[in-house]
Design an enzyme around this catalytic site. Structure first.
Site, short mmCIF file in Angstrom:
data_model
loop_
_atom_site.label_atom_id
_atom_site.label_comp_id
_atom_site.label_asym_id
_atom_site.label_seq_id
_atom_site.Cartn_x
_atom_site.Cartn_y
_atom_site.Cartn_z
N ASP A 1 0.86 -1.18 0.00
CA ASP A 1 0.00 0.00 0.00
C ASP A 1 0.90 1.23 0.00
O ASP A 1 2.07 1.16 0.42
CB ASP A 1 -0.92 0.01 1.22
CG ASP A 1 -1.89 1.18 1.19
OD1 ASP A 1 -2.76 1.20 0.30
OD2 ASP A 1 -1.77 2.08 2.03
N GLU B 1 1.01 5.65 0.73
CA GLU B 1 0.41 6.92 1.16
C GLU B 1 1.00 8.00 0.27
O GLU B 1 2.20 7.96 -0.06
CB GLU B 1 0.70 7.20 2.63
CG GLU B 1 0.12 6.16 3.60
CD GLU B 1 -1.39 6.09 3.57
OE1 GLU B 1 -2.03 7.10 3.19
OE2 GLU B 1 -1.94 5.02 3.89
N HIS C 1 -4.77 3.71 7.40
CA HIS C 1 -4.18 4.89 6.76
C HIS C 1 -2.71 5.05 7.12
O HIS C 1 -2.17 6.16 7.12
CB HIS C 1 -4.96 6.16 7.09
CG HIS C 1 -6.33 6.18 6.45
ND1 HIS C 1 -6.52 6.06 5.09
CD2 HIS C 1 -7.56 6.30 6.99
CE1 HIS C 1 -7.81 6.10 4.82
NE2 HIS C 1 -8.46 6.24 5.94
N ASP D 1 -2.28 -0.79 6.39
CA ASP D 1 -3.24 -1.14 5.34
C ASP D 1 -2.77 -2.37 4.56
O ASP D 1 -3.58 -3.19 4.12
CB ASP D 1 -3.42 0.03 4.38
CG ASP D 1 -4.30 1.12 4.98
OD1 ASP D 1 -4.82 0.90 6.08
OD2 ASP D 1 -4.44 2.19 4.37
#
Length: 722
Positions: A536, A538, A677, A682
Site C-alpha cells: 500500500d 500513502e 491509513h 493497510d
C-alpha cells in the site's frame, strides 16, 4: 448475471408485460367492434388518446413498483442471504445471519444460524482433537525454530530448488549487512521465506557443492558436507559450510535422498583483511632481514682480515651498526603491529551496559557479600566487552577495597562518552594513594577462592581502554573509572508494535520442502501455491497524473498461505514537493517526518527487489500502480509481475454488496483493522483479507491466478483509471 441486473430485468419485464396486455386488450376490443360502433366510439376516443396512454403508463408503473417489491424479496434479499451464508462457510464461522425480509427468509436465516451453531460445535471438537494430536510435533518444531533463531551462527535452510524455508535472526542481520539497498529493505530483498538463495550465491556453486555431498553420501561418508568460500554482490567474503537434509522415504534400508540443504555462514572479510595485513607484515620483516643479514655476513667476513686498515674497518663497523639498527626497528614495528592484531582478534561481545552492571551486582553480592546500589545507569548504552574477565576485574577491585579499606558498600554508574562508555565503581571512605592503585593493577587477580593469571591492566588492555582513580572531595567519595568501547544499539526485530504477533517465530516454514519449481506459467498456478507481496502507499494527494507523489510504501509478504508480518517493507519517502495539509489529516504524516528520508529514486529499487518473483496484491491497485508506472521512465524500474486487486475480487465474490471499501470488506471477512491509513497497516489488513478470499474464490471455481485475473477484469470497477 448479478442480482441487481436480474432485478432490473424483472422490473422491465413487468412493465413491458402490463403495457403489452393493455395494448393487446385494446386491440382485441377494437377489432371486435362493428363499423357503426367504431364510427361512434372513434370521435370519443381520439381526444382522450393521451389519457389512455397515461393510464397505461400508470398501470405499468404500478406493476413496476409491485415487481420491485417482489424482486427485492425474491432476488435481492436471497442474494444477500447467500452472501452471508458464504461468509459463514468460507471465512468466519462465528458470524450469524440477521433475520430479515419475508417470513420464509427469516425462517431460512434462523435455520442457517442453527446449522452454523451445530457446525461450529463440531468444528471446535475436531479442532480440539487435531490440536491434541499435533501438539507434540508442533512443540518440537517451535523448539527447533527458537533454537535456530537464537544461534550466533548464521543458518539458512533451503529446499532443492534453492528456496529458503528457514533462517535465523543472525542470518537476517548478516544479509542486511550484505544488502546494497537502502535501509528500507533491510536485507529483505535477498532473504525471506520462499526467496531464492541464488540471489546471494551463484547457482553453479551450490550445484557443485550438492554434487560433492551426494558423492560423499554414495561413498557412505560419515560427514557428507561441503565447504567453500565465495564473494557476495557487496564484495564481502563468506565462508560457507553446507550440510544435506536427508530423507529415507520411510523404508528402513532405503538409501537416503537429499531433500534440501543447510548453509552455515561466516563473514570472514575482516579476518581475511587482518590475515593479509599480517602476511604482508611478516613478508616485509623476512625480506628486509634477508638483505640485512647478507650485509652483516659480508661485513663480518671482511672484519676477520687481520691487515684491514682502520678506515675500512670503521666503514664495515658502521654497516654492522646500521643494519642491526634497521633490523631492530623492523622487529619493533612488527611486534607492535602484531600486538595490535592480537588485540583486535580477542573476542568481544556486544551487550547492553545495564545487563553488564546487573551481572556485576549479582557477582559482588554473591561472591563477596557486599551490598551494591545503582547511581545513574544510562539504559541506552551498549558496550563491547569480554564480560567474564571484566567481571573478574571488578570483583577483584571490590575485594581489595573491602579487605584493605573496610569498604562496606559500592555503587555503580554507567554513562556514555561518544565511542566510549564510562563504568564507575564508587565507594565512600578513606583515600588511597596512586601507588596503591598501580600495585593493584599490576598484581595477578586473586579473590574469594578465584585466581587468574591476568591483571587488571591486562583486562583493560584487552578492551583497548583505560582505568584511573578519581576523588569527589565534596562528598568524601572516590571511584575507579573504567573506559570501555561502546557498541551500536541493537534494535528489536519487530519495528512497530502492531507487527508483533505471538511468540512463535515466523522465520521458518517446513512445508516449503514439498514445493518444487513449476515449469508452467504463473497464470496456471493455484493461488494457494503462489508467493505474494501485499503493498500500500500513502501519497500527497489523489491525482498521480497531476504531480502528486508517494510519501510512504508499506508491504508484507504471503508465502505458502501465511502472512509473514516479520518480512516487511516500511519506508517514508521524500516527495521533493510540498505536502498538503489536507493529506496530513488523513495519514498523519507531517513534513517534518519526511526531512532526511530517501527519495523515490532510492526507495523504488529496494521495493522492486523486495517484491521480485512475487505477485503484487493491493486494494484499489490501479491507484497505487499508477504512481509506480509514472516513475518507470525516470528510474528505469518496471513492475512486470501480475497484480491482483482485493477491491475487484470483493466485487467478484459479493456483487450484491453496496460497498467494497477496505473497512467494509474487513468487517464482512471478520478482519480486525489496525493501523488504518498507514501504508504498512493497510498492507497487513489487505493481506489478511486476501487470504480469506482465496477459499471463497475456490468455491466459485476461481482457483488459479489466471482465473482470478479474468474474473477481476469483468467487474465494473476494473474500468476505473487514474
Amino acid at each position: 448475471m448479478s442480482p441487481k441486473a436480474r432485478q432490473a430485468l424483472a422490473i422491465a419485464a413487468a412493465c413491458a408485460l402490463v403495457a403489452g396486455v393493455l395494448a393487446a386488450a385494446g386491440f382485441a376490443v377494437w377489432r371486435d367492434l362493428t363499423p357503426e360502433e367504431k364510427a361512434v366510439i372513434e370521435p370519443v376516443l381520439n381526444p382522450r388518446l393521451g389519457l389512455l396512454i397515461m393510464i397505461s403508463m400508470v398501470g405499468a408503473g404500478a406493476a413496476a413498483v409491485l415487481m420491485k417489491s417482489f424482486a427485492q424479496s425474491a432476488i435481492a434479499e436471497p442474494a444477500l442471504l447467500a452472501d452471508e451464508v458464504g461468509l459463514i462457510v468460507g471465512t468466519d464461522p462465528s458470524r450469524r445471519v440477521k433475520p430479515a425480509g419475508s417470513p420464509e427468509l427469516q425462517r431460512i436465516a434462523e435455520a442457517v444460524n442453527n446449522l452454523a451453531d451445530q457446525r461450529r460445535s463440531l468444528q471446535e471438537d475436531v479442532e480440539a482433537r487435531i490440536r491434541e494430536a499435533r501438539l507434540s510435533v508442533e512443540e518440537e518444531r517451535n523448539r527447533l525454530a527458537a533454537l535456530m533463531s537464537e544461534l550466533n551462527q548464521s543458518v539458512v535452510v533451503c529446499n532443492l530448488d534453492g528456496r529458503i524455508l528457514l533462517y535465523n535472526n543472525r542470518a537476517r542481520l548478516q544479509f542486511k549487512a550484505l544488502s546494497d539497498a537502502p535501509t528500507a529493505a533491510g536485507g529483505g530483498e535477498i532473504i525471506g521465506l520462499g526467496r531464492s538463495i541464488y540471489l546471494v550465491f551463484e547457482r553453479s556453486l551450490i550445484v557443485h557443492a550438492l554434487e560433492s555431498i551426494q558423492e560423499r553420501i554414495r561413498r557412505q561418508s560419515a560427514q557428507p558436507m561441503a565447504n567453500f568460500v565465495t564473494t557476495t554482490r557487496a564484495g564481502q567474503l563468506l565462508r560457507v559450510q553446507m550440510a544435506p537434509v536427508l530423507a529415507t522415504g520411510g523404508e528402513p534400508d532405503a538409501e537416503p535422498s537429499v531433500t534440501g540443504f543447510v548453509l552455515m555462514l561466516d563473514n570472514i572479510t575482516r579476518n581475511f583483511e587482518a590475515e593479509t595485513k599480517r602476511d604482508q607484515m611478516l613478508h616485509t620483516l623476512t625480506e628486509g632481514s634477508r638483505s640485512s643479514l647478507a650485509n652483516l655476513r659480508a661485513a663480518a667476513e671482511m672484519l676477520e682480515y687481520p691487515d684491514l686498515d682502520a678506515d675500512l674497518k670503521e666503514r664495515f663497523l658502521k654497516v654492522v651498526r646500521d643494519e642491526v639498527e634497521g633490523m631492530s626497528r623492523r622487529l619493533d614495528e612488527t611486534a607492535n603491529a602484531f600486538a595490535d592484531s592480537l588485540k583486535t582478534r580477542w573476542p568481544l561481545d556486544e551487550m547492553l551496559g545495564a545487563d553488564l552492571v546487573a551481572a556485576a551486582q549479582r557477582r559482588v553480592e554473591k561472591k563477596l557479600g557486599l551490598p551494591t546500589k545503582l547511581e545513574g545507569i544510562d539504559p541506552d548504552v551498549w558496550v563491547k566487552v569480554d564480560s567474564f574477565s571484566l567481571l573478574q576485574a571488578i570483583s577483584y577491585l571490590v575485594s581489595r577495597l573491602s579487605d584493605e579499606f573496610e569498604v562496606r558498600e559500592v555503587r555503580f554508574r554507567l554513562t556514555s562518552a561518544g565511542r566510549l562508555a564510562h563504568l564507575d565503581l564508587i565507594w565512600s571512605g578513606q583515600a588511597m594513594s596512586t601507588e596503591t592503585v598501580m600495585a593493584w593493577e599490576l598484581e595477578p587477580m586473586t579473590f574469594a577462592g578465584e585466581s587468574s593469571p591476568l591483571t587488571v591492566r591486562d583486562v583493560v588492555a584487552r578492551h583497548d581502554g583505560e582505568i584511573w582513580l578519581q576523588r569527589e572531595k565534596t562528598q568524601h567519595r572516590a571511584f575507579f573509572r573504567l573506559l570501555l568501547p561502546s557498541a551500536a544499539p541493537q534494535n528489536e526485530v519487530e519495528a512497530t508494535t502492531y507487527l508483533k504477533g505471538d511468540s512463535r517465530p515466523e522465520y521458518y516454514d517446513f512445508d516449503l520442502f514439498k514445493q518444487t519449481e513449476a515449469s508452467h506459467a504463473l497464470d496456471d498456478r493455484p493461488l494457494s501455491e503462489l508467493a505474494f507481496t501485499v503493498f500500500d502507499t500513502e501519497t500527497t494527494g489523489l491525482n498521480p497524473s497531476e504531480g502528486d507523489e508517494i510519501i510512504q510504501i508499506g508491504a508484507t509478504r504471503i508465502v505458502n498461505g501465511k502472512l509473514l508480518k516479520s518480512e516487511s517493507f516500511d519506508q517514508l519517502v521524500d516527495p521533493l514537493r510540498e505536502l498538503p495539509e489536507a493529506s496530513t489529516k488523513i495519514h498523519g504524516i507531517t513534513p517534518e517526518m519526511l526531512v532526511g528520508q530517501p527519495s523515490m529514486a532510492k526507495v523504488l529499487p529496494a521495493f522492486h527487489a523486495f517484491a521480485e518473483d512475487t505477485v503484487l496484491v493491493a486494494h484499489n491497485a490501479a491507484f497505487d500502480m499508477r504512481f509506480l508506472q509514472l516513475k518507470e521512465e525516470s528510474t528505469g524500474i518496471r513492475f512486470t509481475q501480475p497484480v491482483l486487486d482485493t477491491l475487484l475480487l470483493s466485487a467478484v465474490l459479493h456483487p450484491s454488496q453496496e460497498s467494497h471499501r477496505l473497512e467494509a470488506i474487513s468487517e464482512r471477512m471478520g478482519v480486525s483493522v489496525m493501523g488504518r491509513h498507514t501504508a504498512i497497516g493497510d498492507a497487513i489488513v489487505t493481506g489478511e483479507v486476501f487470504l480469506r478470499m482465496i477459499p471463497l474464490l475456490a468455491e466459485m471455481g476461481i482457483r488459479t491466478l489466471g482465473d482470478a485475473r479474468k474474473a477481476s477484469e469483468k467487474t465494473y470497477y476494473a474500468r476505473v483509471k487514474y
